[in-house]
Scaffold this motif. Structure first.
Motif, PDB file in Angstrom:
ATOM      1  N   THR A 307      -3.381   8.807  -1.533  1.00  9.66           N
ATOM      2  CA  THR A 307      -2.010   8.396  -1.185  1.00  9.66           C
ATOM      3  C   THR A 307      -1.876   6.905  -0.883  1.00  9.66           C
ATOM      4  O   THR A 307      -0.819   6.451  -0.462  1.00  9.66           O
ATOM      5  CB  THR A 307      -1.489   9.175   0.040  1.00  9.66           C
ATOM      6  N   PRO A 337       6.565   9.234   2.308  1.00 12.19           N
ATOM      7  CA  PRO A 337       6.258  10.658   2.473  1.00 12.19           C
ATOM      8  C   PRO A 337       7.418  11.509   2.988  1.00 12.19           C
ATOM      9  O   PRO A 337       7.341  12.724   2.939  1.00 12.19           O
ATOM     10  CB  PRO A 337       5.098  10.667   3.475  1.00 12.19           C
ATOM     11  N   HIS A 345       5.046  15.481   0.357  1.00 15.24           N
ATOM     12  CA  HIS A 345       3.647  15.500  -0.080  1.00 15.24           C
ATOM     13  C   HIS A 345       3.187  16.920  -0.425  1.00 15.24           C
ATOM     14  O   HIS A 345       2.511  17.142  -1.420  1.00 15.24           O
ATOM     15  CB  HIS A 345       2.733  14.919   0.997  1.00 15.24           C
ATOM     16  N   THR A 359      -6.135  10.593   2.376  1.00 15.96           N
ATOM     17  CA  THR A 359      -5.061   9.865   3.048  1.00 15.96           C
ATOM     18  C   THR A 359      -5.574   9.185   4.316  1.00 15.96           C
ATOM     19  O   THR A 359      -6.779   9.113   4.549  1.00 15.96           O
ATOM     20  CB  THR A 359      -3.861  10.804   3.317  1.00 15.96           C
ATOM     21  N   LEU A 363      -1.019   8.708   8.808  1.00 17.09           N
ATOM     22  CA  LEU A 363      -0.110   9.643   8.150  1.00 17.09           C
ATOM     23  C   LEU A 363      -0.348  11.069   8.662  1.00 17.09           C
ATOM     24  O   LEU A 363       0.600  11.834   8.866  1.00 17.09           O
ATOM     25  CB  LEU A 363      -0.268   9.569   6.633  1.00 17.09           C
TER      26      LEU A 363
END
Ligand code: 6R9
Length: 661
Positions: A307, A337, A345, A359, A363
């Motif tokens: 990501t 996101p 996602h 990731t 996040l």
């Protein structure tokens, strides 16, 4: 550092371990004997990894370290990096395999096969050559996550031109200083970009940056948003006009293994960003080796998604070079996101049956804040390996990730590395390692890392100090662009006698000898002579059920040297209770958190002050800018905010504190 504060020992005594399932281990790419094999003959081990690539001329020597700290890997070898990432998969009969499932933020999609990728990269390479670019020239790229950004990077690599990607959200000033530093001949950008559901301008910022920039001859503009942009006659060219009509045939030329591949700027301790220089053969070898083994990637079977943004190193190594060298089918997502909803996602994972997801902890903590019920709505059963990168992951976030995303079974690889290291250095191997929430654990086979004290002596189990890399590795930086002295100074002077690379991170060994990263050493606080890591206190705060995210700084204190100041974002319901309960509820909540930290780490780590905020200032790569929080904590004018992902965050924090909201 030799004297370990007893406070340090309490929090990071995570004792849970999660061994891989037998079924996972049985099919894993990496096996436990890799460690012994690499230890027995490191260079032979790396030579074997380099065989993953296609070399036009085989190297004659694996490593030449006589000119340390500038290494030469695979000396005498010649290869073309783009050929390795694209053409050879087509030549191998996989032209129809999807390389990129591109997902645009507004909902548009584009699937690009390896055969199509080869055509696009070849056309772009022909176009760049038609503009007179030759090997060794520099091209700056400031683009959002659109396919053309990847085509452009690979086209540069194909013709031996160095790319330098500048994150899409960086200010004109930041772009200009990078363009000037490398004397870029060409800048590639888009008309605009989609962010949070809206089209935002990009080209006009580039125009502002390039006013009077002497080195820049052409600006190539990709059409993305379709918004009208000013065009400078004679300088600006539309990508589609320049590239689309080119021939899709382009013969890749082989370059020396040490031919420069790219420059990527990263911030250092001073204001001037460092242009980190990477070269070809060693970098690509480490990128491919780590991607294959750390993510257990199976070409043609897995669907992989990293990501990151291509504006930082994770995007370079784990979207472009490593995955494509390994013939990966991957998702590339353009947007944020939570656009148009907080399940975006997971919706993409479900739709594309993503099996490997990589990731950042920031996040993951955001997902926690949004609530478990969001991932619960989607079918995430395709996921089989989860990765984390960018900062230490606190055990609570790790466990949340495992339970809510990984169905309590997918191995989590916490990967420590840096722009400078080029690829992953310290990480569990899924299928081999019994993972431990919060610890990156062990240097990969072929890599050597140590935790040492001030004198450069390795500390024992349970001891803390500085993380060093004591042996050269293939993906290591070859210098700072145009500033060899700074290169030697920053990384090689602290432990000059030992010849160790100083990573700038604090670390410790636990009782099993596993490595825990404790954050940058400049983020280690000193309170009444006790060393306390900002990460530790943050981890303690986040382990409280009301806290979603926390950032801690050491603020100058007349009595204790530094005092701990914490900025916390509360979880949804806790924040609501606080709002309705008024001042006394706020004081109670804060007091409880202070006590909680004291309980988790020891009274010495009790924050002097806890401020409840709505947002934290972060860089585009998701790192909290503690420098700015320190300004707030010490009642100073807030410093330079140009590298923040959202520069209005500091205003929000300052006003929020004044009005008590
Ligand atoms: C890949 C990347 C490097 C710095 C590094 C360290 C921190 C990265 C980490 C981690 C703990 C991890 N860092 N990964 N800390 N655990 N798994 O992030 O590169 O942007 O250059 O940052 O990030 O402090 O020194 P870069």
């Amino acid at each position: 550092m030799t004297e370990q504060s007893p406070a340090l020992d309490n929090l990071l005594t995570e004792s849970r371990t999660f061994p891989p399932s037998e079924a996972f281990s049985a099919q894993a790419n990496a096996t436990a004997d890799f460690y012994a094999e690499a230890d027995a003959d490191r260079e032979a081990f790396w030579a074997k990894q380099a065989d993953r690539l296609h070399w036009d001329t085989k190297w004659s020597q694996v490593l030449d370290w006589t000119n340390a700290p500038v290494a030469k890997w695979f000396v005498g070898g010649k290869l073309n990096v783009a050929y390795n990432c694209v053409d050879r998969h087509v030549d191998g009969g996989h032209g129809d395999q999807v390389a990129i499932h591109w997902v645009g933020e507004p909902g548009d999609n584009r699937d690009i096969t390896y055969a199509q990728l080869k055509d696009e990269v070849s056309k772009a390479a022909n176009a760049f050559e038609s503009l007179g670019l030759t090997a060794g020239d520099r091209v700056a790229i400031q683009m959002p996550m659109v396919p053309e950004a990847i085509f452009a990077m690979l086209a540069c690599a194909r013709i031996g031109v160095l790319h330098s990607v500048v994150f899409g959200g960086f200010s004109p000033t930041a772009l200009r200083s990078r363009v000037d530093d490398q004397a870029a001949r060409i800048v590639i950008t888009t008309d605009g970009q989609y962010r949070r559901g809206k089209a935002a301008p990009m080209k006009v910022n580039v125009d502002e940056a390039l006013e009077g920039a002497e080195s820049v001859e052409k600006v190539i503009v990709v059409r993305r948003t379709g918004d009208e942009v000013p065009i400078t006659e004679g300088r600006d060219l539309w990508w589609h006009e320049l590239v689309d009509g080119q021939s899709a045939e382009h013969a890749p030329q082989a370059f020396d293994s040490e031919h420069p591949l790219f420059i990527l700027y990263t911030s250092g301790t001073t204001g001037k960003p460092k242009g980190i220089l990477h070269t070809s053969g060693g970098y690509l070898t480490q990128a491919a080796y780590t991607h294959h083994n750390v993510f257990d990637h199976k070409a043609g079977e897995d669907v992989y998604w990293c990501t990151a943004d291509i504006g930082w190193i994770t995007g370079h190594t784990y979207i472009v070079y490593g995955p494509l060298a390994n013939r990966t089918t991957q998702v590339v997502y353009e947007g944020t996101p939570n656009t148009p909803h907080e399940g975006r996602h997971w919706e993409i994972v479900q739709q594309h049956k993503v099996s490997i997801y990589y990731t950042a902890p920031t996040l993951i903590r955001t997902f926690m804040k949004w609530g478990n019920e969001i991932p619960e709505k989607y079918d995430l059963s395709s996921l089989r390996v989860l990765g984390s990168v960018g900062e230490p992951i606190n055990p609570e976030a790790w466990i949340w990730y495992r339970e809510n995303v990984g169905a309590n079974s997918a191995p989590i690889v916490d990967t420590w590395w840096q722009t400078e290291t080029g690829g992953i250095m310290i990480s569990p191997l899924p299928g081999v390692t019994a993972t431990k929430p919060g610890s990156a654990q062990k240097a990969l086979p072929g890599i050597s890392a140590k935790v040492v004290d001030d004198q450069g002596v390795e500390v024992g189990k349970g001891g803390g100090g500085y993380l060093v890399l004591d042996k050269p590795w293939p993906g290591m930086l070859r210098g700072i662009w145009g500033d060899e002295e700074r290169f030697r100074d920053t990384y090689w002077s602290r432990f000059r006698d030992q010849g160790y690379y100083f990573a700038g991170d604090g670390a410790k060994y636990d009782a099993d000898g596993d490595v825990w990263l404790l954050g940058r050493v400049d983020d280690v606080m000193n309170v009444s002579g006790h060393r306390i890591s900002t990460t530790e206190v943050e981890s303690a705060l986040v382990s409280h059920p009301t806290v979603a995210e926390a950032a801690v700084v050491g603020a100058t204190d007349p009595t204790t040297g530094q005092g701990i100041v914490a900025f916390v974002i509360l979880r949804g319901n806790a924040a609501a209770t606080l709002k309705s309960g008024g001042d006394s509820a706020g004081q109670d909540a804060v007091q409880e958190l202070r006590n909680h930290v004291a309980k988790e780490i020891g009274p010495i780590a009790k924050p002097r002050q806890i401020l409840v905020v709505q947002e934290l200032p972060k860089t585009r790569s998701g790192k909290i800018m503690r420098r700015l929080l320190r300004d707030v904590a010490e009642n100073r004018q807030v410093g330079d905010v140009t590298t923040l992902a959202d520069s209005s965050v500091m205003d929000l924090i300052s006003t929020g504190l004044k009005t008590g909201k």
